[in-house]
Design a protein around this motif. Structure first.
Motif, PDB file in Angstrom:
ATOM      1  N   GLU A   1      45.027  16.672  33.124  1.00 17.33           N
ATOM      2  CA  GLU A   1      44.618  16.175  34.211  1.00 17.33           C
ATOM      3  C   GLU A   1      43.093  15.109  33.101  1.00 17.33           C
TER       4      GLU A   1
ATOM      5  N   ILE B   1      40.747   5.638  37.236  1.00 20.32           N
ATOM      6  CA  ILE B   1      41.511   6.683  36.432  1.00 20.32           C
ATOM      7  C   ILE B   1      42.447   7.111  36.666  1.00 20.32           C
ATOM      8  N   ARG B   2      42.155   7.368  38.360  1.00 15.95           N
ATOM      9  CA  ARG B   2      43.004   8.508  39.325  1.00 15.95           C
ATOM     10  C   ARG B   2      44.702   7.362  38.831  1.00 15.95           C
ATOM     11  N   VAL B   3      44.943   5.684  39.028  1.00 17.30           N
ATOM     12  CA  VAL B   3      46.307   5.233  37.802  1.00 17.30           C
ATOM     13  C   VAL B   3      46.634   5.623  36.922  1.00 17.30           C
TER      14      VAL B   3
ATOM     15  N   GLY C   1      43.767  10.572  32.557  1.00 17.18           N
ATOM     16  CA  GLY C   1      43.313   9.191  32.811  1.00 17.18           C
ATOM     17  C   GLY C   1      42.316   9.145  32.283  1.00 17.18           C
ATOM     18  N   TRP C   2      41.245   9.662  31.812  1.00 19.34           N
ATOM     19  CA  TRP C   2      40.088   9.607  31.477  1.00 19.34           C
ATOM     20  C   TRP C   2      40.480   9.205  29.776  1.00 19.34           C
TER      21      TRP C   2
ATOM     22  N   ASN D   1      45.960   7.946  35.228  1.00 17.59           N
ATOM     23  CA  ASN D   1      46.550   9.307  35.093  1.00 17.59           C
ATOM     24  C   ASN D   1      47.898   9.550  36.127  1.00 17.59           C
ATOM     25  N   SER D   2      48.095   8.495  36.594  1.00 19.48           N
ATOM     26  CA  SER D   2      49.658   8.993  37.466  1.00 19.48           C
ATOM     27  C   SER D   2      50.625   8.321  36.322  1.00 19.48           C
TER      28      SER D   2
END
Length: 413
Positions: free
Chosen positions: A271, A404-406, A274-275, A408-409
């Protein structure tokens, strides 16, 4: 059917293949067991740096001499290969940090040459040095090693090792083949060179888990970019490694990693991807000029796992092997791919001691690039990391970073 060999080598990465080849050329019967495909783990996902020690400080005072020993082996192994880049740029945004690093390099005997910052860097770079570190396309070496192993009579089996343990005066190694059947193999010695998979092999075999796994990530940028390799050693500003490849389409790919890794046993560390990627891009944007990053048209990446022996000396790169069951099981896992030839030599010495053979010196062969894929300078065919994971195409890295969510994908695959 119970097969018999003198040595079973578990893992067909760079260390396992080099170990198997050196043993076979001593007329020792070797079985090489690989769970996926040769070079499919850490070796095939490396950026190809032959480290000299410029990115490491006074906490590792013996690293430069170790790297120098290893480089002499690589000079022979890769004598006929054209490096992707001959040298690397070492850049600093802080003059005091640059002076401290230069003093350390001089005391360690590393060549120090100050140069003007190249045009692709940002104006905030205050000091640049040219290092003697080159980068290689390891795919050529892995491919050629496979051919040499076949010629040397090494048997290669596809399967996942489920157990290895003492059996009389030797060991029995069991692996599950592609058809699901379990194959037992009797040998006098087993060499565990499975990289990130070594921890599982040891645990299933009831042996101490002396291999530490660390999760890390590699960011991939592709586009109209200069072919360079660079090191940004300022850890307080999030230091980076940058290596380049040029594809058949003439686009340049940058592989970017950093000094950070996460506990490989932590299921939630993914997790952080993305960060981590956003921090990499933020740092890169401060180091590379905006005119350079405007050439990026694809952003991708992959998760990787690093491994290395848990150090007994308190430092990360000075142990190459552990022995168990009176030397019948040898575990080898160098923390840096640069050290792979030294780790293989240590494994060969351990095996020869058990077999009652003189170890001698390992005369590493010169590995030619395979026919038909010899590239022009700087060009390489596809590597394992080039699988398209492009969650973000045509990213605007100059004006706005992906959320970040993109990011992370990118690593969810």
């Amino acid at each position: 059917m119970r097969h018999r060999y003198e040595v079973v080598v578990i893992g067909a990465g760079m260390v396992g293949m080099l170990t198997a080849l050196a043993l076979a050329e001593r007329d020792i019967g070797v079985l090489l067991v690989e769970s996926s495909r040769p070079g499919g783990g850490q070796s095939g996902r490396s950026h190809g740096y032959l480290h000299q020690g410029y990115a490491y400080g006074t906490a590792e005072p013996r690293l430069p001499s170790l790297f120098a020993r290893a480089t002499s082996r690589w000079d022979r192994l890769a004598a006929h290969l054209t490096p992707v880049t001959e040298r690397s740029t070492v850049a600093f945004a802080d003059e005091a940090a640059a002076r401290g690093a230069a003093a350390h390099w001089a005391s360690a005997g590393l060549p120090v040459e100050r140069v003007d910052p190249p045009a692709w860097l940002a104006s905030r770079i205050t000091s640049c040095f040219r290092s003697s570190e080159s980068t290689l396309y390891l795919g050529h070496l892995l491919h050629t090693l496979g051919e040499r192993l076949e010629k040397a009579g090494v048997h290669v089996a596809r399967g996942e090792v489920v157990r290895t343990g003492r059996d009389g005066n030797g060991v029995t190694t069991e692996y599950t083949g592609p058809d699901g059947s379990t194959v037992p193999v009797a040998a006098r010695v087993a060499v565990v060179a499975a990289g990130a998979g070594a921890a599982g092999v040891l645990e299933r075999s009831g042996l101490p888990r002396v291999v530490q796994c660390r999760k890390s990530h590699m960011l991939v940028l592709r586009g109209d970019l200069p072919a360079v390799s660079a090191i940004f050693p300022e850890r307080e500003h999030h230091g980076l490694f940058l290596a380049s490849r040029i594809g058949p389409d003439r686009r340049t790919t940058w592989l970017i990693s950093d000094f950070q890794s996460f506990d490989g046993t932590d299921p939630d560390s993914g997790e952080l991807a993305g960060w981590w990627a956003r921090r990499i891009l933020t740092t890169l944007r401060s180091l590379a000029g905006s005119h350079t990053l405007e050439g990026v048209d694809l952003l991708s990446g992959y998760a990787a796992t690093k491994s290395g022996l848990l150090p007994q000396s308190g430092t990360v790169a000075h142990e190459f092997g552990r022995e168990f069951l009176d030397g019948r099981v040898v575990v080898t896992s160098p923390s840096k791919l640069t050290l792979a030839p030294l780790a293989a030599e240590e494994a060969v010495r351990s095996v020869c001691a058990v077999l009652g053979l003189p170890p001698g010196e390992v005369d590493w062969p010169r590995l030619d690039a395979p026919p038909g894929v010899i590239p022009a300078h700087g060009q390489t065919p596809h590597e394992l990391w080039e699988t398209e994971l492009a969650a973000v195409k045509s990213p605007d890295l100059v004006r706005d970073l992906p959320p970040i969510r993109v990011l992370n994908s990118l690593f969810a695959h």
